[in-house]
Design a protein around this motif. Sequence first.
Motif, PDB file in Angstrom:
ATOM      1  N   UNK A   1     -47.200 -65.150  -7.261  1.00  0.00           N
ATOM      2  CA  UNK A   1     -46.796 -65.989  -8.162  1.00  0.00           C
ATOM      3  C   UNK A   1     -45.902 -65.870  -7.408  1.00  0.00           C
ATOM      4  N   UNK A   2     -45.160 -67.059  -8.156  1.00  0.00           N
ATOM      5  CA  UNK A   2     -43.209 -67.099  -8.647  1.00  0.00           C
ATOM      6  C   UNK A   2     -43.282 -67.077  -9.609  1.00  0.00           C
ATOM      7  N   UNK A   3     -42.449 -65.680 -10.246  1.00  0.00           N
ATOM      8  CA  UNK A   3     -42.264 -66.439 -11.823  1.00  0.00           C
ATOM      9  C   UNK A   3     -40.089 -66.585 -11.387  1.00  0.00           C
ATOM     10  N   UNK A   4     -40.124 -67.669 -12.234  1.00  0.00           N
ATOM     11  CA  UNK A   4     -39.102 -68.266 -11.793  1.00  0.00           C
ATOM     12  C   UNK A   4     -38.362 -68.401 -13.016  1.00  0.00           C
ATOM     13  N   UNK A   5     -36.602 -67.588 -13.242  1.00  0.00           N
ATOM     14  CA  UNK A   5     -36.445 -67.933 -14.888  1.00  0.00           C
ATOM     15  C   UNK A   5     -35.451 -69.376 -14.910  1.00  0.00           C
ATOM     16  N   UNK A   6     -34.412 -69.453 -16.110  1.00  0.00           N
ATOM     17  CA  UNK A   6     -34.117 -71.130 -16.719  1.00  0.00           C
ATOM     18  C   UNK A   6     -33.210 -71.617 -15.997  1.00  0.00           C
ATOM     19  N   UNK A   7     -32.678 -70.510 -14.593  1.00  0.00           N
ATOM     20  CA  UNK A   7     -32.169 -71.453 -14.086  1.00  0.00           C
ATOM     21  C   UNK A   7     -32.583 -71.220 -12.266  1.00  0.00           C
ATOM     22  N   UNK A   8     -33.907 -70.955 -12.079  1.00  0.00           N
ATOM     23  CA  UNK A   8     -34.226 -71.719 -10.972  1.00  0.00           C
ATOM     24  C   UNK A   8     -34.534 -69.772 -10.526  1.00  0.00           C
ATOM     25  N   UNK A   9     -33.911 -68.493 -10.125  1.00  0.00           N
ATOM     26  CA  UNK A   9     -33.987 -68.069  -9.113  1.00  0.00           C
ATOM     27  C   UNK A   9     -35.915 -67.115  -9.577  1.00  0.00           C
ATOM     28  N   UNK A  10     -35.732 -66.205  -8.198  1.00  0.00           N
ATOM     29  CA  UNK A  10     -37.393 -65.904  -8.648  1.00  0.00           C
ATOM     30  C   UNK A  10     -37.695 -64.793  -8.240  1.00  0.00           C
ATOM     31  N   UNK A  11     -38.969 -64.638  -8.607  1.00  0.00           N
ATOM     32  CA  UNK A  11     -39.322 -62.713  -7.746  1.00  0.00           C
ATOM     33  C   UNK A  11     -41.419 -63.592  -7.397  1.00  0.00           C
ATOM     34  N   UNK A  12     -41.486 -62.664  -6.613  1.00  0.00           N
ATOM     35  CA  UNK A  12     -43.109 -62.646  -6.311  1.00  0.00           C
ATOM     36  C   UNK A  12     -43.243 -61.388  -7.020  1.00  0.00           C
ATOM     37  N   UNK A  13     -44.678 -61.810  -7.233  1.00  0.00           N
ATOM     38  CA  UNK A  13     -45.603 -60.676  -7.655  1.00  0.00           C
ATOM     39  C   UNK A  13     -47.044 -60.911  -8.194  1.00  0.00           C
ATOM     40  N   UNK A  14     -47.883 -60.031  -8.124  1.00  0.00           N
ATOM     41  CA  UNK A  14     -49.373 -59.810  -8.660  1.00  0.00           C
ATOM     42  C   UNK A  14     -49.336 -60.703  -9.987  1.00  0.00           C
ATOM     43  N   UNK A  15     -50.219 -61.223 -10.717  1.00  0.00           N
ATOM     44  CA  UNK A  15     -50.140 -61.953 -11.625  1.00  0.00           C
ATOM     45  C   UNK A  15     -50.661 -60.812 -12.632  1.00  0.00           C
ATOM     46  N   UNK A  16     -50.417 -59.459 -12.755  1.00  0.00           N
ATOM     47  CA  UNK A  16     -49.837 -58.503 -13.559  1.00  0.00           C
ATOM     48  C   UNK A  16     -48.722 -58.753 -13.742  1.00  0.00           C
ATOM     49  N   UNK A  17     -47.946 -58.633 -12.764  1.00  0.00           N
ATOM     50  CA  UNK A  17     -46.402 -58.611 -12.992  1.00  0.00           C
ATOM     51  C   UNK A  17     -45.881 -59.371 -13.042  1.00  0.00           C
ATOM     52  N   UNK A  18     -46.358 -60.689 -12.689  1.00  0.00           N
ATOM     53  CA  UNK A  18     -45.419 -61.657 -12.993  1.00  0.00           C
ATOM     54  C   UNK A  18     -46.266 -62.066 -14.421  1.00  0.00           C
ATOM     55  N   UNK A  19     -47.037 -61.459 -14.950  1.00  0.00           N
ATOM     56  CA  UNK A  19     -47.333 -62.210 -16.428  1.00  0.00           C
ATOM     57  C   UNK A  19     -46.555 -61.493 -17.440  1.00  0.00           C
ATOM     58  N   UNK A  20     -46.397 -59.872 -17.334  1.00  0.00           N
ATOM     59  CA  UNK A  20     -45.027 -58.822 -17.409  1.00  0.00           C
ATOM     60  C   UNK A  20     -43.954 -59.911 -17.292  1.00  0.00           C
ATOM     61  N   UNK A  21     -43.096 -59.943 -16.845  1.00  0.00           N
ATOM     62  CA  UNK A  21     -41.637 -60.818 -15.861  1.00  0.00           C
ATOM     63  C   UNK A  21     -41.766 -62.426 -17.133  1.00  0.00           C
ATOM     64  N   UNK A  22     -42.798 -62.647 -17.191  1.00  0.00           N
ATOM     65  CA  UNK A  22     -42.909 -64.351 -17.356  1.00  0.00           C
ATOM     66  C   UNK A  22     -42.621 -63.674 -18.921  1.00  0.00           C
TER      67      UNK A  22
END
Length: 77
Positions: A1-22
């Motif tokens: 998963x790639x999670x992006x913030x409102x400015x487009x900065x992102x981080x890759x991770x698994x579904x579990x950690x992506x959900x926590x970040x999102x």
Amino acid sequence: MTVLDIEGAGANGCEHHGARLLASLDGGRIYALPDAPDGAALRTFTAADSIRPFCWLDGPRTGPSQLSHAEYRARHH
């Protein structure tokens, strides 16, 4: 998963950690990586809806801005 913030900065991770970040971002977006299983982005997005933002800090977090999106909708609609 790639999670992006409102400015487009992102981080890759698994579904579990992506959900926590999102869950902890306002205006965050999620994208499945090319090798992700079918439905991964939707599962992550759905899971994030029920997770409290920054739930690992300053517990218990029960203020309106500290509730999950689902909890907020249930209490304020």
